[in-house]
Motif scaffolding. Structure first.
Motif, short mmCIF file in Angstrom:
data_model
loop_
_atom_site.label_atom_id
_atom_site.label_comp_id
_atom_site.label_asym_id
_atom_site.label_seq_id
_atom_site.Cartn_x
_atom_site.Cartn_y
_atom_site.Cartn_z
N GLU A 132 -1.60 -8.30 -54.60
CA GLU A 132 -2.32 -7.81 -53.41
C GLU A 132 -2.91 -6.47 -53.81
O GLU A 132 -2.38 -5.77 -54.67
N ASP A 133 -3.98 -6.07 -53.10
CA ASP A 133 -4.67 -4.81 -53.44
C ASP A 133 -3.76 -3.60 -53.23
O ASP A 133 -2.87 -3.61 -52.37
N SER A 134 -4.02 -2.56 -54.00
CA SER A 134 -3.25 -1.31 -53.87
C SER A 134 -4.00 -0.19 -54.58
O SER A 134 -4.59 -0.41 -55.63
N THR A 135 -3.98 0.98 -53.98
CA THR A 135 -4.44 2.18 -54.69
C THR A 135 -3.24 3.06 -55.01
O THR A 135 -2.94 3.35 -56.18
N ARG A 136 -2.50 3.47 -53.96
CA ARG A 136 -1.43 4.47 -54.12
C ARG A 136 -0.24 3.95 -54.92
O ARG A 136 0.22 4.59 -55.87
N THR A 137 0.28 2.80 -54.50
CA THR A 137 1.53 2.31 -55.07
C THR A 137 1.35 1.98 -56.55
O THR A 137 2.16 2.38 -57.40
N ARG A 138 0.29 1.28 -56.82
CA ARG A 138 0.07 0.85 -58.21
C ARG A 138 -0.14 2.05 -59.13
O ARG A 138 0.47 2.15 -60.20
N ILE A 161 6.62 -5.51 -58.55
CA ILE A 161 5.91 -6.67 -57.99
C ILE A 161 5.37 -6.35 -56.60
O ILE A 161 6.13 -5.93 -55.72
N ARG A 162 4.08 -6.58 -56.39
CA ARG A 162 3.53 -6.63 -55.03
C ARG A 162 2.97 -8.03 -54.82
O ARG A 162 2.20 -8.53 -55.66
N ALA A 163 3.37 -8.65 -53.71
CA ALA A 163 2.94 -10.03 -53.47
C ALA A 163 2.80 -10.29 -51.97
O ALA A 163 3.44 -9.62 -51.16
N GLU A 219 9.14 -5.77 -46.68
CA GLU A 219 9.60 -4.40 -47.00
C GLU A 219 8.71 -3.75 -48.06
O GLU A 219 8.00 -4.43 -48.82
N HIS A 220 8.78 -2.44 -48.09
CA HIS A 220 8.07 -1.62 -49.09
C HIS A 220 9.02 -0.44 -49.36
O HIS A 220 8.81 0.67 -48.91
N PRO A 221 10.11 -0.72 -50.11
CA PRO A 221 11.19 0.26 -50.18
C PRO A 221 10.82 1.60 -50.79
O PRO A 221 11.31 2.64 -50.33
N THR A 222 9.94 1.62 -51.81
CA THR A 222 9.60 2.94 -52.37
C THR A 222 8.74 3.75 -51.41
O THR A 222 8.82 4.98 -51.38
N GLN A 223 7.93 3.06 -50.58
CA GLN A 223 7.18 3.79 -49.54
C GLN A 223 8.17 4.38 -48.53
O GLN A 223 8.02 5.53 -48.10
N GLY A 224 9.19 3.60 -48.16
CA GLY A 224 10.20 4.12 -47.23
C GLY A 224 10.87 5.37 -47.79
O GLY A 224 11.06 6.37 -47.09
N HIS A 230 1.20 9.18 -42.49
CA HIS A 230 0.54 7.87 -42.50
C HIS A 230 0.66 7.36 -43.93
O HIS A 230 0.33 8.08 -44.87
N PRO A 231 1.14 6.11 -44.10
CA PRO A 231 1.30 5.61 -45.48
C PRO A 231 -0.02 5.38 -46.19
O PRO A 231 -0.05 5.32 -47.42
N GLY A 232 -1.11 5.27 -45.40
CA GLY A 232 -2.40 4.98 -45.99
C GLY A 232 -2.45 3.54 -46.48
O GLY A 232 -1.41 2.92 -46.67
N PRO A 233 -3.63 2.99 -46.71
CA PRO A 233 -4.91 3.57 -46.32
C PRO A 233 -5.05 3.60 -44.80
O PRO A 233 -4.32 2.87 -44.13
N PHE A 234 -5.93 4.48 -44.27
CA PHE A 234 -6.01 4.53 -42.81
C PHE A 234 -7.40 4.25 -42.28
O PHE A 234 -8.39 4.39 -43.00
#
Ligand code: CP
Length: 342
Positions: free
Chosen positions: A73-79, A126-128, A154-159, A299-303
Motif C-alpha cells: 500500500e502507498d506510504s511516504t512517512r512510514t516507508r 510489511i504494509r498490506a 493496526e499500525h503499531p509503530t505509528q501508535g 495528525h498521523p498524516g497525510p491530511f
C-alpha cells in the motif's frame, strides 16, 4: 565519537538506548502488549530521538544485517522512516514496492515474503491491505516481522510515535506514565488502524482516550477497545490534553449515490456533506482557540487540509505533526533494534 557513531561532543553520554535489553520476536500489534514492554520501547526511542534525525548517525548496531521493507500500500512517512532507521543502525535495506512485485501476477503475499526471506534478509517490515497479513507472514516465515500498517487493523509503530510525542509534550517521557491525561482521537475511526494502535497503547499507559466522530465513523462499539465514544466534539474540546485528528480515508469509503467523480475528497455514504463534516468535526482555527493551555494537536498524516484540519491549525503553534514525523525515525530504530538486537 559516541557509542552511536555520531560526531557529538565527547562530553555527551551515549544514549541509554544502546544499553537497553528490550527484545521482541515480532511487532504486529500494540493491543495486549505489557506496559513494561511499551515503556522500554518508548525509552529506547526517546534516547534515539536525540540523534535519529542527524544524517551522520550510524550506530553499526545492525551492521551486516539486511532489512526488507515490503509495502503493498502507498506510504511516504512510514516507508521512508523505516529505511532511514535501518540505515542509521548500520543495516542494509531493500525496498520492495508492492506495485512492482509478482503479486500482480497472482503470487500470494506469503509466497512473496517467503521468496524475499530466501535471499538472506534478517527482518521484514510489511504494509498490506488485508488485516492480519503481517501476522500470516510471521507464521509462515521464520524472521522477525514488523507490521507497518495492515488494513483497518493496526499500525503499531505509528501508535508508539504518537505516544512518544504526547509524552514529550506533557513532560511524561521519563517514565511514560500517562495517567491523568485525556486524549481525543477525532474523525474516521472506523477505518483507522492508527486509532486502534493508539487506543491500545495510550490506555495501557494510563491515559483516558475518547473517540469522537459521527456515529457512522465512531460507532459505540469502539468502547469495547477500552475508550469512551462521543459524537460531540465541542463539549469535550476544552478538557483535552491532546487532540489527534484523523484523515478521512475517502479511498476506503463506499461512494455516495451521486455521479462518479475523479476527486479523492468527495461525499461518501458516511459523509454526505464535506462542509457539514468540517462544521461539526473539523479542527478549525476557532475550535482550536478553545483548547486548554498546553493542549497539543496531532495528525498521523497525510491530511486533508480544510476538511479534518485547517491550515492555520496544522501549521500552528500547537501542532506537533512534524515532531511526530521526526519521532517516527527514532521509534523505528527502537523497534528494529528490539526485534534484531543481540
Ligand atoms: N502515517 C502514515 O502511516 O503515513 P504514510 O501512509 O505516509 O506512511
Amino acid at each position: 565519537v559516541t557509542a552511536l557513531g555520531t560526531s557529538q561532543p565527547a562530553s555527551q553520554p551515549a544514549p541509554a538506548a544502546a544499553r537497553s535489553a528490550v527484545r521482541l520476536q515480532h511487532l504486529l500489534t500494540l493491543r495486549g502488549q505489557p506496559p513494561e514492554l511499551l515503556r522500554d520501547l518508548l525509552s529506547r526511542a526517546r534516547d534515539y530521538a536525540k540523534v535519529a534525525n542527524e544524517p551522520s548517525t550510524n550506530t553499526r548496531e545492525l551492521a551486516g544485517r539486511t532489512i526488507a521493507t515490503l509495502f503493498f500500500e502507498d506510504s511516504t512517512r512510514t516507508r521512508t522512516s523505516f529505511t532511514l532507521a535501518a540505515r542509521r543502525l548500520g543495516a542494509d535495506v531493500i525496498d520492495v514496492s508492492g506495485s512492482s512485485t509478482s503479486v500482480n501476477k497472482g503470487e500470494s503475499l506469503v509466497d512473496t515474503a517467503r521468496t524475499i526471506a530466501a535471499m538472506g534478509v534478517s527482518a521484514m517490515v510489511i504494509r498490506a491491505k488485508p488485516a492480519g497479513a503481517p501476522a500470516d507472514i510471521a507464521r509462515a516465515v521464520g524472521l522477525p516481522i514488523i507490521n507497518a500498517g495492515d488494513g483497518k487493523h493496526e499500525h503499531p509503530t505509528q501508535g508508539l510515535l504518537d505516544i512518544l510525542t504526547i509524552a514529550q509534550a506533557h513532560g511524561r517521557a521519563t517514565d511514560f506514565d500517562l495517567s491523568g491525561l485525556r486524549i481525543a482521537i477525532v474523525g474516521d475511526i472506523a477505518n483507522s488502524r492508527v486509532a486502534r494502535s493508539g487506543i491500545a497503547g495510550l490506555t495501557a499507559l494510563g491515559a483516558r482516550v475518547v473517540c469522537v466522530g459521527p456515529p457512522a465513523l465512531a460507532p459505540r462499539s469502539l468502547a469495547t477497545l477500552g475508550c469512551e465514544v462521543s459524537s460531540d466534539l465541542d463539549s469535550l474540546l476544552g478538557e483535552m490534553d491532546a487532540v489527534m485528528m484523523l484523515r478521512i480515508q475517502f479511498e476506503r469509503h463506499a461512494p455516495a449515490s451521486e455521479p462518479a467523480s475523479a476527486a479523492i475528497v468527495k461525499p461518501t455514504a458516511a459523509i454526505p456533506s464535506i462542509r457539514e463534516y468540517r462544521e461539526f468535526y473539523g479542527l478549525t482555527e476557532a475550535r482550536a482557540a478553545r483548547l486548554k493551555s498546553g493542549a497539543v494537536v496531532l495528525h498521523p498524516g497525510p491530511f486533508n487540509r480544510g476538511v479534518e484540519i485547517d491550515d492555520a491549525v496544522a501549521d500552528g503553534a500547537r501542532s506537533l505533526i512534524l515532531r511526530q514525523v521526526a519521532n517516527g525515525v527514532a521509534v523505528r530504530m527502537a523497534v528494529l533494534a528490539a526485534v534484531m538486537g543481540e
